[in-house]
Design a protein around this motif. Structure first.
Motif, PDB file in Angstrom:
ATOM      1  N   SER A 303       0.794  -1.229   0.000  1.00 40.08           N
ATOM      2  CA  SER A 303       0.000   0.000   0.000  1.00 40.08           C
ATOM      3  C   SER A 303       0.828   1.281   0.000  1.00 40.08           C
ATOM      4  CB  SER A 303      -0.961   0.010   1.196  1.00 40.08           C
ATOM      5  OG  SER A 303      -0.255   0.096   2.414  1.00 40.08           O
ATOM      6  N   LEU A 304       2.154   1.166  -0.225  1.00 39.76           N
ATOM      7  CA  LEU A 304       2.958   2.381  -0.390  1.00 39.76           C
ATOM      8  C   LEU A 304       2.490   3.084  -1.655  1.00 39.76           C
ATOM      9  CD1 LEU A 304       6.497   0.974   0.492  1.00 39.76           C
ATOM     10  CD2 LEU A 304       5.148   2.567   1.870  1.00 39.76           C
ATOM     11  N   ARG A 374      -5.362   6.337  -4.232  1.00 37.64           N
ATOM     12  CA  ARG A 374      -5.795   5.042  -3.690  1.00 37.64           C
ATOM     13  C   ARG A 374      -7.223   5.125  -3.137  1.00 37.64           C
ATOM     14  NH1 ARG A 374      -1.197   1.626  -2.961  1.00 37.64           N
ATOM     15  NH2 ARG A 374      -2.714   0.033  -2.337  1.00 37.64           N
ATOM     16  N   ILE A 375      -7.589   6.267  -2.574  1.00 34.56           N
ATOM     17  CA  ILE A 375      -8.954   6.450  -2.062  1.00 34.56           C
ATOM     18  C   ILE A 375      -9.972   6.286  -3.191  1.00 34.56           C
ATOM     19  CG2 ILE A 375     -10.580   8.153  -1.132  1.00 34.56           C
ATOM     20  CD1 ILE A 375      -8.293   9.259   0.571  1.00 34.56           C
ATOM     21  N   LYS A 376      -9.674   6.908  -4.321  1.00 36.73           N
ATOM     22  CA  LYS A 376     -10.579   6.826  -5.466  1.00 36.73           C
ATOM     23  C   LYS A 376     -10.617   5.412  -6.044  1.00 36.73           C
ATOM     24  CE  LYS A 376      -9.959  11.687  -6.791  1.00 36.73           C
ATOM     25  NZ  LYS A 376      -9.380  12.620  -7.786  1.00 36.73           N
ATOM     26  N   GLU A 424       1.742   5.701   2.980  1.00 40.95           N
ATOM     27  CA  GLU A 424       1.198   4.342   2.948  1.00 40.95           C
ATOM     28  C   GLU A 424      -0.309   4.364   3.183  1.00 40.95           C
ATOM     29  OE1 GLU A 424       2.314  -0.066   4.739  1.00 40.95           O
ATOM     30  OE2 GLU A 424       3.406   1.707   5.402  1.00 40.95           O
ATOM     31  N   PHE A 425      -1.074   3.864   2.218  1.00 42.64           N
ATOM     32  CA  PHE A 425      -2.537   3.944   2.261  1.00 42.64           C
ATOM     33  C   PHE A 425      -3.125   3.199   3.460  1.00 42.64           C
ATOM     34  CE2 PHE A 425      -6.774   2.454   0.656  1.00 42.64           C
ATOM     35  CZ  PHE A 425      -7.397   3.704   0.741  1.00 42.64           C
ATOM     36  N   ASP A 426      -2.636   2.006   3.762  1.00 40.89           N
ATOM     37  CA  ASP A 426      -3.167   1.253   4.898  1.00 40.89           C
ATOM     38  C   ASP A 426      -2.955   1.992   6.216  1.00 40.89           C
ATOM     39  OD1 ASP A 426      -3.997  -0.695   3.197  1.00 40.89           O
ATOM     40  OD2 ASP A 426      -2.511  -2.206   3.793  1.00 40.89           O
TER      41      ASP A 426
END
Length: 441
Positions: A303-304, A374-376, A424-426
């Protein structure tokens, strides 16, 4: 009245002037007046400034350089000769057993202060220098008994101390010109040479893996002790950091543990190093010994953000656009130890896109674009950047309200959280849902 300088003699290394001092001079003495004005600018002492630093011989001066190295080796050998040897340690143990104050039901042998002093009086001079009353009370702090020590705790302390001093002296032998520093090549030579003496390493290390083991150990030490990238570290810093102690703990065959336990307790165990190397091999999908930008994107939970990874490949040393094992090690240590000062320095260099020495709201926006991407992609609820930016500045509380320096990140105690939600998204999702996660717990 005259005071003769001989009355005072020498104070330490300071030699008192042989000239007589008159009472009149003492009466008019004023320490606030500069020395040159008191004795005169033409005083001969100002023409003979002592030499405070003697540079090492230049490489081309081979004779002086060899002489310098030989003198350095003899000095270290004299230090090594003053250390406790195996006979000294055996005598110490026998003396400790001789003066045991009490033996518990579980056969723990204890000694109180009086009997400890009896031991000190009987052991050799080398032991006596170390076994002070202060040491007794220092060890008593961690003792399970109110006013007594287990004799094994005294023995283990002495053994660890001997190993640490031996290690320090051994490291100094690899500093050929005696300047107190080691570069990566020096440290690699030291690690390679001591592997046969590390029972917990040599018994588990495959010959084909030795070079990777040495590389990982050296890079780890340099990552944590050379975060300013001076490409050398002081020997005293290696010793005081505790890293040398961890490495030398692997000498002991008496405390051989199962691989899982060693991995969690010692950074330099074969199991711990092998875990890092296997992580690298798992990422190397095409098995070419290098990591591409795409391969590294699978690191951790995968998730980077793409923006952070692109910047990492811009800042870090790569070969043909790919990352080798040495470069990966720095990346790995930074990702796994984000709360440490070296990791924050490492990540900050990647975040500092303009190399200004600080991050601005625009910098945060740049990296938040990667999170927003990443949210989208997962169709999650949108996040207002202005709110996030204000939260970050509130967490860090930088000295300059518009700029965040690496020092601000470190001093805030929130540096690891801030960099994680930017790269990092997570980690970002975990931060956004922290209140809900807390309630669930």
């Amino acid at each position: 009245m005259e005071l003769e300088s001989g009355t005072f003699g020498a104070i330490g290394n300071l030699q008192v002037s042989p000239r007589s001092i008159r009472a009149k001079e003492l009466g008019t003495f004023n320490a606030n007046v500069p020395l040159k004005e008191r004795v005169g600018k033409d005083h001969p002492s100002f023409k003979q400034i002592p030499k405070f630093f003697v540079p090492p011989p230049k490489p081309e001066d081979k004779v002086r350089r060899l002489l310098h190295q030989e003198a350095h080796s003899l000095f270290l050998q004299r230090q090594a000769d003053e250390l406790l040897n195996l006979d000294d340690m055996n005598d110490l143990w026998k003396t400790l057993e001789k003066y045991v104050t009490e033996t518990t039901r579980s056969r723990q042998q204890l000694v109180n202060l009086d009997d400890y002093l009896n031991v000190v009086a009987e052991v050799g001079v080398k032991c006596r220098k170390i076994m002070t009353v202060e040491l007794f009370f220092e060890l008593l702090v961690t003792s399970n008994f109110p006013d007594m020590l287990e004799i094994i705790s005294i023995y283990n302390y002495m053994m660890r101390r001997v190993l640490l001093v031996q290690g320090s002296i051994a490291l100094s032998f690899y500093d050929e010109i005696g300047q107190g520093y080691l570069n990566e090549s020096d440290l690699e030579s030291y690690i390679t040479d001591i592997i046969p003496t590390l029972a917990q390493v040599s018994e588990r290390l495959q010959p084909s893996f030795e070079s990777f083991y040495v590389c990982t150990v050296v890079k780890k030490i340099f990552f944590f002790l050379d975060h300013l990238h001076l490409r050398r570290i002081r020997i005293r810093d290696i010793v005081s950091s505790g890293l040398l102690s961890q490495l030398l703990e692997l000498h002991d065959t008496a405390i051989l543990k199962d691989a899982a336990e060693i991995k969690t307790t010692n950074w330099f165990s074969v199991s711990a190093v092998l875990e890092v190397y296997e992580n690298y091999l798992d990422l190397d999908r095409d098995h070419d010994g290098m990591l591409s930008r795409k391969e590294l994107s699978e690191y951790g939970s995968g998730s980077l953000t793409t923006i952070f990874l692109d910047r990492a490949f811009e800042v870090c040393r790569t070969y043909g656009g790919e990352m080798d094992y040495r470069t990966f090690l720095d990346f790995y240590f930074a990702m796994e130890h984000r709360k440490t000062l070296p990791a924050l320095h490492y990540i900050f260099r990647i975040l500092d896109i303009n190399q200004q020495g600080y991050l601005t709201a625009q910098t945060l926006r740049y990296f938040f674009d990667g999170i927003e991407e990443r949210i989208k992609a997962v169709q999650a609820e949108e996040v207002n950047f202005q709110d996030l930016k204000d939260e970050i500045f509130d967490m860090i509380r930088p000295k300059d309200a518009l700029k965040i320096t690496v020092k601000d990140l470190i001093n805030s105690g929130q540096g690891a959280t801030v960099v994680s939600i930017l790269i990092e998204f997570d980690k970002f999702l975990a931060y956004e849902n922290r209140e809900q996660n807390h309630q669930n717990v």
